[in-house]
Enzyme design. Structure first.
Site, PDB file in Angstrom:
ATOM      1  N   HIS A 188      -6.188   0.165  -1.208  1.00  8.92           N
ATOM      2  CA  HIS A 188      -6.544  -1.164  -0.696  1.00  8.92           C
ATOM      3  C   HIS A 188      -7.683  -1.822  -1.472  1.00  8.92           C
ATOM      4  O   HIS A 188      -8.716  -2.201  -0.921  1.00  8.92           O
ATOM      5  CB  HIS A 188      -6.893  -1.068   0.791  1.00  8.92           C
TER       6      HIS A 188
ATOM      7  N   ASP B 128      -7.470   5.554  -1.880  1.00  5.13           N
ATOM      8  CA  ASP B 128      -7.158   4.362  -1.090  1.00  5.13           C
ATOM      9  C   ASP B 128      -6.635   3.262  -2.005  1.00  5.13           C
ATOM     10  O   ASP B 128      -7.319   2.865  -2.949  1.00  5.13           O
ATOM     11  CB  ASP B 128      -8.452   3.913  -0.393  1.00  5.13           C
TER      12      ASP B 128
ATOM     13  N   CYS C   7       0.814  -1.227   0.000  1.00  7.63           N
ATOM     14  CA  CYS C   7       0.000   0.000   0.000  1.00  7.63           C
ATOM     15  C   CYS C   7       0.846   1.274   0.000  1.00  7.63           C
ATOM     16  O   CYS C   7       0.536   2.220  -0.728  1.00  7.63           O
ATOM     17  CB  CYS C   7      -1.017   0.000   1.137  1.00  7.63           C
TER      18      CYS C   7
END
Length: 389
Positions: free
Chosen positions: A276, A274, A69
């Site tokens: 993820h 994000d 990430c």
């Protein structure tokens, strides 16, 4: 359909608020410019976890789910620098619209294969020289150091990348770095007309108007720790002001277990992309064209309270010209006068004598600053749990 690993299936729209929305130096009103806000966000390059890409190093991981990430956030902040460099801050991505070659050149620099300048493969393998094994979680400083080294191979972008250490930005060091493509030592003595070198990637015979200056475009990354275990609220106003600056590239950081790319704020909330989400690796189509829709976040961006931000971050800025850098310096000096805004870093003309010389101009790809730098800035790795694959 994309499945969010964080089980976040619904996305809140922007709150109906009179507070301005700031996205990377641009100010918007939710009431009158919601479409413009979403178009600006969608136009940022969005890099997420991927699966089924060629094995890193030939025998390593074929997915970065659970560990990549911060590497993806590093790609996003650097991609924004390349977008500003080659397409401009006002460029917008519109679904279905044919984009320019420059756009695809930027995107190709980040594709998940070993020969892309800033691929997950290159970042992970260069990180070994920074003391990180492949598949290990990075902190903001490590990814910044790795991107600086990888940028030396990207002659198309011809960027000067400076990592400001010890909470201090030294103007003299940056000027020296950005003017390092000058044909001789004395700037005043060298007329632009007399030189055969490339300026900002432009051949010598292009018009003077297009040959911006002897200045290499600057990517300035500043790793910071804004508290021990949580962000010191005295820094919050200063952090907000960073998103107001036209030179803003945003911030990489996050909260324990999860790194994000912060691109702005509204009220007391940060706006972020994000990484993820696990998506399949992308291959060029039969026509040789790269399908690009999965590299743009086409839903309202995520938001989180500024108070929840992990104190370990890296702030980024892009100065295309020397005038941009001078303007940035003036803004930082003014910011130090704002009431209630504690400076996050110091801006000085030259390096204080008590500093050890970090040799920031040593850009050889095999050089490693890991031992010295990790003591200062990557202690945040201890605060993060490595997710099992």
């Amino acid at each position: 359909t994309l499945t969010y690993d964080t089980l976040r299936f619904e996305y809140e729209d922007f709150p109906e608020t009179k507070e301005p929305v700031w996205i990377l130096g641009r100010k918007y009103s939710v009431f009158t410019e919601k479409e413009e806000i979403l178009l600006d966000v969608t136009s940022r390059l969005w890099f997420t976890y991927r699966k089924n890409f060629p094995a890193i190093g030939g025998t390593g991981p074929t997915s970065d789910t659970g560990w990549g990430c911060m590497l993806r956030c590093g790609q996003m902040i650097f991609a924004q620098a390349l977008v500003c460099r080659h397409l401009g801050r006002d460029w917008r991505w519109i679904k279905g619209k044919r984009q320019t070659d420059n756009y695809f050149n930027v995107l190709n620099a980040f594709i998940d294969k070993k020969d892309s300048y800033y691929s997950i493969h290159q970042i992970a393998q260069m990180g070994v020289g920074e003391g990180k094994s492949i598949g290990q979680w990075y902190g903001p400083n490590t990814v910044a150091q790795v991107l600086r080294k990888l940028a030396t191979f990207d002659t198309w972008s011809s960027l000067a990348v400076h990592i400001a250490m010890d909470n201090t930005v030294v103007m003299e060091e940056i000027r020296r770095l950005c003017q390092s493509n000058m044909p001789c030592a004395g700037a005043a003595a060298c007329s632009a007309l007399e030189s055969d070198v490339l300026y900002n990637g432009c051949p010598e015979d292009v018009g003077l108007r297009d040959r911006r200056s002897l200045w290499k475009p600057l990517v300035l990354l500043i790793p910071l720790r804004l508290g021990l275990t949580e962000i010191n609220e005295a820094y919050i106003e200063t952090l907000k002001h960073c998103f107001m600056m036209p030179q803003s590239l945003g911030v990489i950081g996050g909260k324990p277990n999860s790194a994000h790319y912060f691109i702005g704020y509204v009220g007391e909330e940060l706006i972020y992309l994000d990484p993820h989400t696990t998506q399949p690796a992308v291959e060029p189509g039969d026509s040789g064209c790269l399908p690009d829709e999965s590299f743009h976040c086409q839903h309202p961006p995520c938001r989180m309270s500024i108070a929840e931000l992990d104190p370990s971050i890296a702030v980024g800025f892009f100065c295309n010209t020397e005038a941009d850098f001078n303007d940035w310096c003036q803004q930082i000096k003014k910011l130090s006068l704002v009431r209630g805004a504690l400076p996050m870093f110091e801006l000085v003309e030259r390096q204080p004598s008590h500093f050890s010389n970090p040799d920031v101009l040593n850009l050889t790809p095999d050089s490693s600053d890991a031992d010295r730098l990790e003591r200062f800035f990557d202690s945040e790795d201890e605060d993060f749990e490595i997710l099992s694959l």
